[in-house]
Write a protein that holds these residues in place. Structure first.
Motif, mmCIF file in Angstrom:
data_model
loop_
_atom_site.group_PDB
_atom_site.id
_atom_site.type_symbol
_atom_site.label_atom_id
_atom_site.label_comp_id
_atom_site.label_asym_id
_atom_site.label_seq_id
_atom_site.Cartn_x
_atom_site.Cartn_y
_atom_site.Cartn_z
ATOM 1 N N LYS A 288 0.865 -1.180 0.000
ATOM 2 C CA LYS A 288 0.000 0.000 0.000
ATOM 3 C C LYS A 288 0.896 1.223 0.000
ATOM 4 O O LYS A 288 1.954 1.222 0.629
ATOM 5 C CB LYS A 288 -0.866 0.043 1.255
ATOM 6 N N THR B 250 0.672 10.029 -2.906
ATOM 7 C CA THR B 250 -0.218 9.952 -4.070
ATOM 8 C C THR B 250 -1.149 11.144 -4.233
ATOM 9 O O THR B 250 -1.715 11.337 -5.304
ATOM 10 C CB THR B 250 -1.095 8.693 -3.991
ATOM 11 N N GLN C 17 -3.997 11.248 -3.065
ATOM 12 C CA GLN C 17 -5.326 10.652 -3.122
ATOM 13 C C GLN C 17 -5.884 10.605 -1.702
ATOM 14 O O GLN C 17 -5.137 10.661 -0.728
ATOM 15 C CB GLN C 17 -5.248 9.233 -3.709
ATOM 16 N N ASP D 129 -1.035 0.075 -9.610
ATOM 17 C CA ASP D 129 -2.331 -0.308 -9.041
ATOM 18 C C ASP D 129 -3.211 -0.969 -10.096
ATOM 19 O O ASP D 129 -2.813 -1.119 -11.253
ATOM 20 C CB ASP D 129 -3.021 0.889 -8.390
ATOM 21 N N TRP E 201 -5.273 5.196 1.094
ATOM 22 C CA TRP E 201 -4.123 4.377 0.722
ATOM 23 C C TRP E 201 -4.475 3.601 -0.534
ATOM 24 O O TRP E 201 -5.613 3.180 -0.715
ATOM 25 C CB TRP E 201 -3.782 3.413 1.848
ATOM 26 N N ILE E 202 -3.502 3.371 -1.404
ATOM 27 C CA ILE E 202 -3.722 2.663 -2.665
ATOM 28 C C ILE E 202 -2.918 1.364 -2.656
ATOM 29 O O ILE E 202 -1.725 1.370 -2.356
ATOM 30 C CB ILE E 202 -3.312 3.546 -3.864
#
Length: 59
Positions: A10, A16, A18, A43, A21-22
């Protein structure tokens, strides 16, 4: 423990920009003499994020 290509990680919203969390798959691990360990993940949408290891956590 150093991540390996194919590991799941992650990446932090700090890196990011964003809201959450990605999750992604590690596609590159680099030992940069100036920045230390640099991790790149991809991703499920095909976006690539990379940065210092402090912005990543293992899944």
């Amino acid at each position: 423990m150093e991540p390996k290509i194919g590991d799941r990680m992650k990446v932090s919203p700090q890196l990011t920009a964003q809201p959450d969390w990605i999750d992604g798959e590690v596609i590159d691990v680099e030992h940069n003499p100036f920045m230390g360990l640099v991790i790149s993940i991809k991703d499920k949408l095909g976006r690539i994020f990379f940065g210092q290891s402090r912005f990543f956590v293992a899944l």
